[in-house]
Structures are given as structure tokens and as C-alpha cells.
Design a protein around this motif. Structure first.
Motif, PDB file in Angstrom:
ATOM      1  N   GLU A 106     -28.400  68.781  19.937  1.00  0.00           N
ATOM      2  CA  GLU A 106     -27.660  69.802  19.917  1.00  0.00           C
ATOM      3  C   GLU A 106     -26.333  69.369  20.406  1.00  0.00           C
ATOM      4  OE1 GLU A 106     -30.253  73.873  21.189  1.00  0.00           O
ATOM      5  OE2 GLU A 106     -29.071  72.917  22.607  1.00  0.00           O
ATOM      6  N   ALA A 107     -26.331  68.397  21.759  1.00  0.00           N
ATOM      7  CA  ALA A 107     -25.046  67.731  22.202  1.00  0.00           C
ATOM      8  C   ALA A 107     -24.499  67.175  21.106  1.00  0.00           C
ATOM      9  CB  ALA A 107     -25.427  67.215  23.417  1.00  0.00           C
ATOM     10  N   ASP A 108     -25.221  66.124  20.423  1.00  0.00           N
ATOM     11  CA  ASP A 108     -24.397  65.247  19.392  1.00  0.00           C
ATOM     12  C   ASP A 108     -23.980  66.328  18.283  1.00  0.00           C
ATOM     13  OD1 ASP A 108     -25.350  62.887  20.014  1.00  0.00           O
ATOM     14  OD2 ASP A 108     -27.243  62.831  18.980  1.00  0.00           O
ATOM     15  N   MET A 109     -24.532  67.361  17.957  1.00  0.00           N
ATOM     16  CA  MET A 109     -23.817  68.369  16.944  1.00  0.00           C
ATOM     17  C   MET A 109     -22.663  69.074  17.558  1.00  0.00           C
ATOM     18  SD  MET A 109     -25.526  71.984  15.155  1.00  0.00           S
ATOM     19  CE  MET A 109     -24.992  72.805  16.731  1.00  0.00           C
ATOM     20  N   ILE A 110     -22.767  69.450  18.545  1.00  0.00           N
ATOM     21  CA  ILE A 110     -21.441  70.259  19.255  1.00  0.00           C
ATOM     22  C   ILE A 110     -20.480  68.994  19.743  1.00  0.00           C
ATOM     23  CG2 ILE A 110     -20.911  71.777  21.135  1.00  0.00           C
ATOM     24  CD1 ILE A 110     -23.649  72.666  21.369  1.00  0.00           C
ATOM     25  N   GLY A 111     -20.830  68.237  20.125  1.00  0.00           N
ATOM     26  CA  GLY A 111     -20.039  67.056  20.534  1.00  0.00           C
ATOM     27  C   GLY A 111     -19.149  66.556  19.321  1.00  0.00           C
ATOM     28  N   LEU A 112     -19.797  66.409  18.418  1.00  0.00           N
ATOM     29  CA  LEU A 112     -19.038  65.828  16.827  1.00  0.00           C
ATOM     30  C   LEU A 112     -17.983  66.883  16.651  1.00  0.00           C
ATOM     31  CD1 LEU A 112     -20.130  63.346  15.531  1.00  0.00           C
ATOM     32  CD2 LEU A 112     -21.195  64.719  14.009  1.00  0.00           C
ATOM     33  N   THR A 113     -18.442  68.205  16.722  1.00  0.00           N
ATOM     34  CA  THR A 113     -17.456  69.379  16.413  1.00  0.00           C
ATOM     35  C   THR A 113     -16.267  69.281  17.229  1.00  0.00           C
ATOM     36  OG1 THR A 113     -19.442  70.434  15.501  1.00  0.00           O
ATOM     37  CG2 THR A 113     -17.401  71.663  15.759  1.00  0.00           C
ATOM     38  N   LEU A 114     -16.561  69.059  18.638  1.00  0.00           N
ATOM     39  CA  LEU A 114     -15.476  69.149  19.467  1.00  0.00           C
ATOM     40  C   LEU A 114     -14.482  68.168  19.246  1.00  0.00           C
ATOM     41  CD1 LEU A 114     -17.309  69.978  22.911  1.00  0.00           C
ATOM     42  CD2 LEU A 114     -16.147  71.429  21.647  1.00  0.00           C
ATOM     43  N   MET A 115     -14.854  66.872  19.083  1.00  0.00           N
ATOM     44  CA  MET A 115     -13.740  65.884  18.781  1.00  0.00           C
ATOM     45  C   MET A 115     -13.152  65.966  17.579  1.00  0.00           C
ATOM     46  SD  MET A 115     -16.165  62.414  17.804  1.00  0.00           S
ATOM     47  CE  MET A 115     -14.482  61.268  17.662  1.00  0.00           C
ATOM     48  N   ALA A 116     -13.843  66.452  16.552  1.00  0.00           N
ATOM     49  CA  ALA A 116     -13.229  66.753  15.336  1.00  0.00           C
ATOM     50  C   ALA A 116     -12.084  67.873  15.527  1.00  0.00           C
ATOM     51  CB  ALA A 116     -14.123  67.238  14.376  1.00  0.00           C
ATOM     52  N   ILE A 117     -12.284  68.770  16.241  1.00  0.00           N
ATOM     53  CA  ILE A 117     -11.447  69.828  16.702  1.00  0.00           C
ATOM     54  C   ILE A 117     -10.139  69.375  17.466  1.00  0.00           C
ATOM     55  CG2 ILE A 117     -10.971  72.094  17.789  1.00  0.00           C
ATOM     56  CD1 ILE A 117     -13.931  72.914  16.938  1.00  0.00           C
ATOM     57  N   ALA A 118     -10.737  68.387  18.298  1.00  0.00           N
ATOM     58  CA  ALA A 118      -9.407  67.753  19.156  1.00  0.00           C
ATOM     59  C   ALA A 118      -8.606  66.820  18.192  1.00  0.00           C
ATOM     60  CB  ALA A 118      -9.932  67.374  20.288  1.00  0.00           C
ATOM     61  N   GLY A 119      -8.966  66.658  16.978  1.00  0.00           N
ATOM     62  CA  GLY A 119      -8.157  65.866  16.134  1.00  0.00           C
ATOM     63  C   GLY A 119      -8.786  64.414  15.741  1.00  0.00           C
ATOM     64  N   TYR A 120      -9.753  64.110  16.670  1.00  0.00           N
ATOM     65  CA  TYR A 120     -10.553  62.856  16.548  1.00  0.00           C
ATOM     66  C   TYR A 120     -11.575  62.487  15.140  1.00  0.00           C
ATOM     67  CZ  TYR A 120      -8.321  61.773  20.825  1.00  0.00           C
ATOM     68  OH  TYR A 120      -7.414  61.726  21.925  1.00  0.00           O
ATOM     69  N   ASN A 121     -11.202  61.740  14.257  1.00  0.00           N
ATOM     70  CA  ASN A 121     -12.314  61.730  13.214  1.00  0.00           C
ATOM     71  C   ASN A 121     -13.727  61.346  13.796  1.00  0.00           C
ATOM     72  OD1 ASN A 121     -13.760  61.234  10.882  1.00  0.00           O
ATOM     73  ND2 ASN A 121     -11.896  60.243   9.869  1.00  0.00           N
ATOM     74  N   PRO A 122     -14.636  62.567  13.580  1.00  0.00           N
ATOM     75  CA  PRO A 122     -15.937  62.435  13.839  1.00  0.00           C
ATOM     76  C   PRO A 122     -16.739  60.991  13.420  1.00  0.00           C
ATOM     77  CG  PRO A 122     -15.577  64.101  12.229  1.00  0.00           C
ATOM     78  CD  PRO A 122     -14.585  63.624  12.499  1.00  0.00           C
TER      79      PRO A 122
ATOM     80  N   GLN B  29     -20.401  68.697   8.331  1.00  0.00           N
ATOM     81  CA  GLN B  29     -20.264  70.051   9.133  1.00  0.00           C
ATOM     82  C   GLN B  29     -19.196  69.956  10.334  1.00  0.00           C
ATOM     83  OE1 GLN B  29     -24.142  71.009  10.740  1.00  0.00           O
ATOM     84  NE2 GLN B  29     -23.338  72.652  12.039  1.00  0.00           N
ATOM     85  N   ALA B  30     -19.108  69.064  10.870  1.00  0.00           N
ATOM     86  CA  ALA B  30     -18.104  68.880  11.910  1.00  0.00           C
ATOM     87  C   ALA B  30     -16.683  68.915  11.370  1.00  0.00           C
ATOM     88  CB  ALA B  30     -18.237  67.533  12.651  1.00  0.00           C
ATOM     89  N   LYS B  31     -16.531  68.077  10.289  1.00  0.00           N
ATOM     90  CA  LYS B  31     -15.311  68.132   9.719  1.00  0.00           C
ATOM     91  C   LYS B  31     -14.836  69.593   9.027  1.00  0.00           C
ATOM     92  CE  LYS B  31     -15.072  63.381   8.350  1.00  0.00           C
ATOM     93  NZ  LYS B  31     -15.292  62.339   7.026  1.00  0.00           N
ATOM     94  N   ALA B  32     -15.698  70.340   8.674  1.00  0.00           N
ATOM     95  CA  ALA B  32     -15.513  71.597   8.189  1.00  0.00           C
ATOM     96  C   ALA B  32     -15.049  72.754   9.209  1.00  0.00           C
ATOM     97  CB  ALA B  32     -16.753  72.216   7.150  1.00  0.00           C
TER      98      ALA B  32
END
Ligand SMILES: [Zn+2]
Length: 166
Positions: A95-111, A153-156
């Protein structure tokens, strides 16, 4: 309330593996995800996912000075679990991997940078005096493959916030 000293310890040990801002965002995103999903209390708050954009902002200031970080963390109500490497179950880690990946992507960092961080952790795990995160967060091919599968998914999700990657 966030203890600044915890963040400093966290950064010192993990910095060589993080390598750069994007790597720090990956690790912070993962740890914030644990806090956000309330893994410390063994329960998931579904509504928390709606705050992804706000937490993305918090992850984005990961390279700011501790005072600024503390201010932002407090503003967004992120708890003291951040930066403390607690052992979590495999389900919580996924879960943390999934959410964390999304968080960093939203923050503008390529996951994709998160995959690189875990690959570096994997390479480091055989070395001397590994950072604490390695003992509580084993990095293996299964985890790396899982992260790779989560990238689209994170990029989306990030695209919903207007963040895109080439
Ligand atoms: Zn974790």
C-alpha cells in the motif's frame, strides 16, 4: 507533532541511496504514505486518499530546511511517524509503495526514480552498516517489479493534477 531530529537521522542514513531530490521524494512519499494510511494503527482511512494533492506539496518540500519541513508537515497534519522506520506488514508495504509512488508523482517527481531508489537499496543491502530502512524495508525483485507495474497508475493520478512526465 513532527520531531525535526527524526527527519535529520532519516536523511543522514538514507541520503546516499536517495542520491537526489527525486530519490528523497520517493522515500518520503513512501513514509508519508504509511502515516497517511494510518498503518501505525493498523487501519486505513479511505478519505485520506483525497488529500493526495496536499501531501504531494509536503513531499515537494522534502529538500527544504527542517524548519520549513516542520511548518509544512504541521500545516497538513502529517504525524510523527514520518521518517521513523517502523516494520510494517507486506500488505502495508504494498500500500505504501502504491500511495508513495502517487504522492511523489503528484509532487512533480517522475515515479520511475522510486524504482531506481529501491534498486540501489537492493544493491546496498549486502554492504556494511546499512541504514535502518533496509532492515525494516527489505528490497527485493518482487518489490521492484511491483513498483514498476504501478508506474502507469501513479502517472495517471498525477495527470489528474496536471502533472505529466515525458
Ligand atoms: Zn514501508
Amino acid at each position: 507533532m513532527l520531531k525535526t531530529s527524526q527527519l535529520i537521522v532519516f536523511y543522514t542514513g538514507i541520503l546516499p541511496i536517495c542520491k537526489d531530490d527525486a530519490g528523497i521524494a520517493a522515500v518520503m512519499g513512501h513514509e508519508v504514505a504509511h502515516a497517511l494510511a494510518n498503518h501505525g494503527q493498523q487501519r486505513m482511512s479511505a478519505g485520506m486518499l483525497q488529500q493526495l494533492g496536499q501531501v504531494g506539496a509536503a513531499v515537494a518540500v522534502g529538500n527544504q530546511d527542517p524548519q520549513t519541513q516542520q511548518m509544512v508537515m504541521q500545516a497538513y497534519g502529517i504525524g510523527s511517524q514520518v521518517g521513523v522506520m517502523l516494520p510494517f506488514s507486506r500488505k502495508h508495504e504494498s500500500e505504501a509503495d502504491m500511495i508513495g509512488l502517487t504522492l511523489m508523482a503528484i509532487a512533480g517527481y517522475n515515479p520511475e526514480n522510486a524504482v531506481a531508489v529501491w534498486e540501489r537499496m537492493s544493491a546496498q543491502s549486502g554492504g556494511q552498516a546499512p541504514p535502518e530502512i533496509l532492515s525494516t524495508h527489505p528490497s527485493n525483485q518482487t518489490r521492484i517489479d511491483h513498483l514498476k507495474s504501478l508506474l502507469p497508475q501513479a502517472k495517471a493520478e498525477a495527470a489528474k493534477f496536471g502533472v505529466t512526465f515525458k
